[in-house]
Design an enzyme around this catalytic site. Structure first.
Site, PDB file in Angstrom:
ATOM      1  N   ASP A 147      28.593  63.702  21.843  1.00 23.75           N
ATOM      2  CA  ASP A 147      29.856  62.950  21.733  1.00 23.75           C
ATOM      3  C   ASP A 147      29.907  61.729  22.643  1.00 23.75           C
ATOM      4  OD1 ASP A 147      30.625  64.946  19.972  1.00 23.75           O
ATOM      5  OD2 ASP A 147      31.572  66.133  21.539  1.00 23.75           O
ATOM      6  N   GLU A 148      28.770  61.131  22.892  1.00 17.53           N
ATOM      7  CA  GLU A 148      28.720  59.961  23.773  1.00 17.53           C
ATOM      8  C   GLU A 148      29.196  58.691  23.075  1.00 17.53           C
ATOM      9  OE1 GLU A 148      26.123  61.896  23.058  1.00 17.53           O
ATOM     10  OE2 GLU A 148      25.303  62.771  24.890  1.00 17.53           O
ATOM     11  N   GLY A 149      29.289  58.743  21.744  1.00 17.54           N
ATOM     12  CA  GLY A 149      29.687  57.547  20.988  1.00 17.54           C
ATOM     13  C   GLY A 149      28.550  57.032  20.110  1.00 17.54           C
ATOM     14  N   LYS A 150      27.666  57.950  19.710  1.00 17.54           N
ATOM     15  CA  LYS A 150      26.491  57.549  18.909  1.00 17.54           C
ATOM     16  C   LYS A 150      26.913  56.912  17.582  1.00 17.54           C
ATOM     17  CE  LYS A 150      25.112  61.827  19.194  1.00 17.54           C
ATOM     18  NZ  LYS A 150      26.011  62.400  20.222  1.00 17.54           N
ATOM     19  N   LYS A 169      29.673  55.345  16.708  1.00 17.95           N
ATOM     20  CA  LYS A 169      30.206  53.990  16.880  1.00 17.95           C
ATOM     21  C   LYS A 169      29.079  52.979  17.098  1.00 17.95           C
ATOM     22  CE  LYS A 169      31.829  50.620  19.776  1.00 17.95           C
ATOM     23  NZ  LYS A 169      32.691  49.931  20.716  1.00 17.95           N
ATOM     24  N   GLY A 210      29.498  65.393  14.860  1.00 18.21           N
ATOM     25  CA  GLY A 210      30.657  64.660  14.356  1.00 18.21           C
ATOM     26  C   GLY A 210      30.554  63.274  14.945  1.00 18.21           C
ATOM     27  N   HIS A 211      30.157  62.308  14.128  1.00 10.97           N
ATOM     28  CA  HIS A 211      29.933  60.948  14.619  1.00 10.97           C
ATOM     29  C   HIS A 211      31.061  60.046  14.131  1.00 10.97           C
ATOM     30  CE1 HIS A 211      25.339  61.706  15.236  1.00 10.97           C
ATOM     31  NE2 HIS A 211      26.104  62.536  15.914  1.00 10.97           N
ATOM     32  N   THR A 237      29.507  75.532  16.990  1.00 11.55           N
ATOM     33  CA  THR A 237      30.451  74.939  16.034  1.00 11.55           C
ATOM     34  C   THR A 237      30.589  75.829  14.792  1.00 11.55           C
ATOM     35  OG1 THR A 237      28.677  73.697  14.977  1.00 11.55           O
ATOM     36  CG2 THR A 237      29.863  72.590  16.771  1.00 11.55           C
ATOM     37  N   GLN A 255      23.885  65.376  18.725  1.00  9.17           N
ATOM     38  CA  GLN A 255      24.066  66.125  19.970  1.00  9.17           C
ATOM     39  C   GLN A 255      23.618  65.265  21.162  1.00  9.17           C
ATOM     40  OE1 GLN A 255      22.388  68.257  17.205  1.00  9.17           O
ATOM     41  NE2 GLN A 255      24.523  68.158  16.655  1.00  9.17           N
ATOM     42  N   THR A 305      21.897  73.569  21.501  1.00 12.18           N
ATOM     43  CA  THR A 305      21.801  73.659  20.050  1.00 12.18           C
ATOM     44  C   THR A 305      20.371  74.085  19.693  1.00 12.18           C
ATOM     45  OG1 THR A 305      22.364  72.572  17.963  1.00 12.18           O
ATOM     46  CG2 THR A 305      21.259  71.196  19.643  1.00 12.18           C
ATOM     47  N   ARG A 341      38.194  71.108  19.029  1.00 13.61           N
ATOM     48  CA  ARG A 341      38.366  71.794  20.313  1.00 13.61           C
ATOM     49  C   ARG A 341      38.527  70.784  21.450  1.00 13.61           C
ATOM     50  NH1 ARG A 341      33.093  75.432  20.606  1.00 13.61           N
ATOM     51  NH2 ARG A 341      32.238  73.581  19.613  1.00 13.61           N
ATOM     52  N   VAL A 396      33.925  49.230  25.056  1.00 21.59           N
ATOM     53  CA  VAL A 396      35.239  49.222  25.711  1.00 21.59           C
ATOM     54  C   VAL A 396      36.361  49.700  24.784  1.00 21.59           C
ATOM     55  CG1 VAL A 396      34.652  47.490  27.445  1.00 21.59           C
ATOM     56  CG2 VAL A 396      35.441  46.739  25.192  1.00 21.59           C
TER      57      VAL A 396
HETATM   58  P1  GDP Z   1      29.220  60.941  18.795  1.00 24.61           P
HETATM   59  O1  GDP Z   1      29.151  62.357  18.370  1.00 24.61           O
HETATM   60  O2  GDP Z   1      28.261  60.613  19.886  1.00 24.61           O
HETATM   61  O3  GDP Z   1      29.122  59.978  17.643  1.00 24.61           O
HETATM   62  O4  GDP Z   1      30.676  60.743  19.441  1.00 24.61           O
HETATM   63  P2  GDP Z   1      32.061  61.290  18.832  1.00 24.61           P
HETATM   64  O5  GDP Z   1      32.428  60.444  17.681  1.00 24.61           O
HETATM   65  O6  GDP Z   1      32.018  62.758  18.632  1.00 24.61           O
HETATM   66  O7  GDP Z   1      33.015  61.065  20.069  1.00 24.61           O
HETATM   67  C1  GDP Z   1      33.202  59.819  20.640  1.00 24.61           C
HETATM   68  C2  GDP Z   1      34.702  59.468  20.572  1.00 24.61           C
HETATM   69  O8  GDP Z   1      34.966  58.359  21.393  1.00 24.61           O
HETATM   70  C3  GDP Z   1      35.132  59.060  19.173  1.00 24.61           C
HETATM   71  O9  GDP Z   1      36.477  59.412  19.007  1.00 24.61           O
HETATM   72  C4  GDP Z   1      34.993  57.541  19.211  1.00 24.61           C
HETATM   73  O10 GDP Z   1      35.859  56.891  18.297  1.00 24.61           O
HETATM   74  C5  GDP Z   1      35.383  57.243  20.623  1.00 24.61           C
HETATM   75  N1  GDP Z   1      34.723  56.097  21.259  1.00 24.61           N
HETATM   76  C6  GDP Z   1      33.447  55.657  21.146  1.00 24.61           C
HETATM   77  N2  GDP Z   1      33.216  54.637  22.001  1.00 24.61           N
HETATM   78  C7  GDP Z   1      34.367  54.447  22.674  1.00 24.61           C
HETATM   79  C8  GDP Z   1      34.754  53.566  23.734  1.00 24.61           C
HETATM   80  O11 GDP Z   1      33.990  52.764  24.246  1.00 24.61           O
HETATM   81  N3  GDP Z   1      36.044  53.679  24.194  1.00 24.61           N
HETATM   82  C9  GDP Z   1      36.936  54.580  23.682  1.00 24.61           C
HETATM   83  N4  GDP Z   1      38.157  54.622  24.189  1.00 24.61           N
HETATM   84  N5  GDP Z   1      36.597  55.427  22.689  1.00 24.61           N
HETATM   85  C10 GDP Z   1      35.324  55.369  22.211  1.00 24.61           C
HETATM   86  P1  IMO Z   2      27.399  65.237  18.214  1.00 19.98           P
HETATM   87  O1  IMO Z   2      26.233  64.808  17.376  1.00 19.98           O
HETATM   88  C1  IMO Z   2      28.958  67.996  21.200  1.00 19.98           C
HETATM   89  C2  IMO Z   2      27.519  72.116  21.014  1.00 19.98           C
HETATM   90  C3  IMO Z   2      28.490  73.198  20.618  1.00 19.98           C
HETATM   91  C4  IMO Z   2      27.904  74.383  21.372  1.00 19.98           C
HETATM   92  C5  IMO Z   2      26.405  74.148  21.271  1.00 19.98           C
HETATM   93  C6  IMO Z   2      25.737  74.882  20.126  1.00 19.98           C
HETATM   94  O2  IMO Z   2      28.716  64.986  17.615  1.00 19.98           O
HETATM   95  O3  IMO Z   2      27.258  64.711  19.606  1.00 19.98           O
HETATM   96  P2  IMO Z   2      25.726  74.699  17.478  1.00 19.98           P
HETATM   97  O4  IMO Z   2      26.825  74.440  16.499  1.00 19.98           O
HETATM   98  O5  IMO Z   2      24.652  73.681  17.463  1.00 19.98           O
HETATM   99  O6  IMO Z   2      25.222  76.092  17.380  1.00 19.98           O
HETATM  100  O7  IMO Z   2      26.440  74.616  18.921  1.00 19.98           O
HETATM  101  O8  IMO Z   2      26.252  72.745  21.086  1.00 19.98           O
HETATM  102  N1  IMO Z   2      27.387  71.013  20.041  1.00 19.98           N
HETATM  103  C7  IMO Z   2      27.880  69.789  20.259  1.00 19.98           C
HETATM  104  N2  IMO Z   2      28.631  69.301  21.260  1.00 19.98           N
HETATM  105  N3  IMO Z   2      28.553  67.181  20.187  1.00 19.98           N
HETATM  106  C8  IMO Z   2      27.788  67.655  19.179  1.00 19.98           C
HETATM  107  O9  IMO Z   2      27.262  66.843  18.240  1.00 19.98           O
HETATM  108  C9  IMO Z   2      27.454  69.015  19.151  1.00 19.98           C
HETATM  109  N4  IMO Z   2      26.742  69.801  18.312  1.00 19.98           N
HETATM  110  C10 IMO Z   2      26.705  71.017  18.864  1.00 19.98           C
HETATM  111  O10 IMO Z   2      29.798  72.892  21.026  1.00 19.98           O
HETATM  112  O11 IMO Z   2      28.258  74.304  22.717  1.00 19.98           O
HETATM  113 MG    MG Z   3      30.443  64.004  18.146  1.00 22.15          MG
END
Ligand code: GDP
Ligand code: IMO
Ligand code: MG
Length: 422
Positions: free
Chosen positions: A13-16, A18, A40-41, A129, A222, A237, A301, A410
């Site tokens: 969830d680092e923002g991949k 985006k 979830g990207h 998940t 991930q 994972t 969550r 940002v």
């Molecule tokens: P991913 O799984 O690495 O693609 O990241 P997620 O989409 O799960 O979570 C990142 C969240 O941060 C999403 O809700 C994005 O819309 C949001 N996001 C991404 N980059 C930024 C940023 O620079 N600032 C803010 N405020 N939100 C961001």
């Molecule tokens: P993105 O690509 C954050 C976490 C789950 C759990 C562990 C194992 O959006 O960054 P799994 O469903 O693979 O058996 O879960 O890994 N997890 C993630 N956490 N971002 C994800 O994907 C994740 N995919 C799995 O919460 O702790």
């Molecule tokens: Mg994500």
């Protein structure tokens, strides 16, 4: 031929999503290499947020080819839902989304097994998940998985039934109630939809396009701290989320890897169980969660939040051979009087220089504290215009990690991105 990789350096969830979307104009091909619908990207443009689980994040750019590689595990039901949702925005995708014949399938019973295993684990559950990821990769490694190419076989239904019967036998040992039919209808609809797409040995296509000089971006899912080998096992994972995973998950040689873009948030988050040395359980953690909207894109969550962890970041950089760092969510830290950065770990009062192998050691993070900044930075597009305190924060990270930060995000919108020339 050079393939660039974009991957997460923390716990996902680092923002991949985006940033893959923001970088897509520079690439011809975007290819997912591992994971499945546990991902979830999110990406945003024109005031609309989209969340992708299986489909690469280059899909909103009409002239780009998107590939789901062999390292991915695909749930056909999720695939169908995603394609249906994308239709109004991305149109007909059959000509620009290609599926690897070697990618393994997530069966409805994999999802049931995931839930049954987690329930059995009780208090020591992983916090999966529950998308069937672990059981699907288990069958892949156990050489009994079904693959995307198999859906074109005449005897696919029989193969399916054979696997499902094996799973049902296992499930007899678990006191777990489920109704398979609820999952199966959507799953078989998904299978029919997948047949409309090109199902090929994508490793040939990627290598051909690469040798023709096409620019290819491999999209990770991930994060490194969730990698099956190098993460906090067993709270990980089931795939290799690291740069090496792009080679095995797409069929490309390490010698053809170009840039490795490592993404990290200006702080840390984690969903699910497992160690998290810099976790903030009080008010500050709550503030990060609310300001950063830190709720899972796949499961909804609440994400656990904490300060930036440099020892973990440096470890990830090493494992991936990260060549450039991208920092996201810098805007979320605006308004904090003081910002903390973890610069080392202590165990029993003694500093340690390696991340421990086990999870039963109590890590005490050692922090540096720096002044924060007040300004809203989401409108800034020029690196030089960022507040001095933020530039100081960036300098500390670069000095510690010895890798340049070449992009600062940002805000969630694709436009809210600062590219920095070094
Ligand atoms: P991913 O799984 O690495 O693609 O990241 P997620 O989409 O799960 O979570 C990142 C969240 O941060 C999403 O809700 C994005 O819309 C949001 N996001 C991404 N980059 C930024 C940023 O620079 N600032 C803010 N405020 N939100 C961001
Ligand atoms: P993105 O690509 C954050 C976490 C789950 C759990 C562990 C194992 O959006 O960054 P799994 O469903 O693979 O058996 O879960 O890994 N997890 C993630 N956490 N971002 C994800 O994907 C994740 N995919 C799995 O919460 O702790
Ligand atoms: Mg994500």
């Amino acid at each position: 031929m050079k393939i660039d990789i974009l991957l997460g350096l923390q716990w996902g969830d680092e923002g991949k999503g985006k940033l893959v979307d923001a970088l897509s104009p520079d690439y011809d091909v975007i290819a997912r290499f591992q994971g499945g619908p546990n991902a979830g990207h999110s990406l945003e443009f024109n005031n609309t947020k989209h969340v992708l689980h299986l489909i690469p994040s280059g899909i909103f750019h009409p002239d780009k080819l998107n590939i789901i590689g062999n390292g991915v595990v695909i749930d056909p039901a999720v695939f169908k839902r995603e394609i249906d949702e994308l239709k109004p925005y991305a149109g007909n995708l059959t000509d620009r989304l290609v599926l690897s014949s070697r990618a393994n399938l997530i069966l409805p019973t994999h999802r049931v097994l995931d839930a049954a295993y987690e329930k059995k684990k009780g208090g020591s559950k992983i916090g999966s998940t529950l998308k069937g990821i672990g059981p699907a990769y288990t069958d892949k490694a156990g050489r009994s998985g079904l693959r995307v190419g198999d859906i074109l076989r005449k005897d696919f239904r029989e193969l399916y039934k054979m696997r499902v019967d094996q799973h049902l036998d296992i499930l007899k040992g678990y006191n777990f109630e489920f109704r398979l039919e609820e999952f199966e209808t959507g799953w078989f609809e998904g299978i029919e939809l997948m047949k409309q797409f090109r199902i090929i040995n994508t490793e040939y296509l990627i290598n051909k396009l690469g040798s023709e000089g096409k620019n290819i971006l491999a999209e990770g899912a991930q994060g490194t701290m969730l990698d099956i080998d190098f993460g906090s096992y067993p709270f990980v994972t089931s795939s290799n989320t690291i740069s090496a995973g792009a080679c095995t998950g797409l069929g490309v040689s390490p010698k053809n890897i170009g840039e490795v873009f490592g993404i990290f948030k200006a702080y840390c988050t984690r969903v699910g169980s497992g160690p998290f040395p810099t976790e903030l359980e009080g008010e500050t953690g709550e503030m990060l969660r609310n300001t950063g909207h830190e709720f899972g894109a796949t499961t909804g969550r609440p994400r656990r939040c904490g300060w930036l962890d440099l020892p973990a970041l440096k470890y990830s950089i090493m494992i991936n051979g990260t060549t450039q760092l991208f920092m996201t969510k810098a805007d979320v830290l605006s308004g904090f009087e003081k910002i903390r950065i973890c610069t080392s770990y202590k165990v029993n009062g003694k500093e340690i220089d390696e991340l421990p192998y086990t999870n039963d050691v109590k890590i005490d993070p050692v922090y540096s504290e720096i002044p924060g900044w007040k300004q809203d930075i989401s409108g800034i597009r020029n690196y030089d215009k960022l507040p001095d305190e933020l530039k100081n924060f960036i300098r500390i990270i670069e000095d510690f990690c010895k890798v340049p930060i070449t992009l600062v995000s940002v805000g969630p919108d694709r436009e809210e991105t600062i590219f920095r020339k070094i």
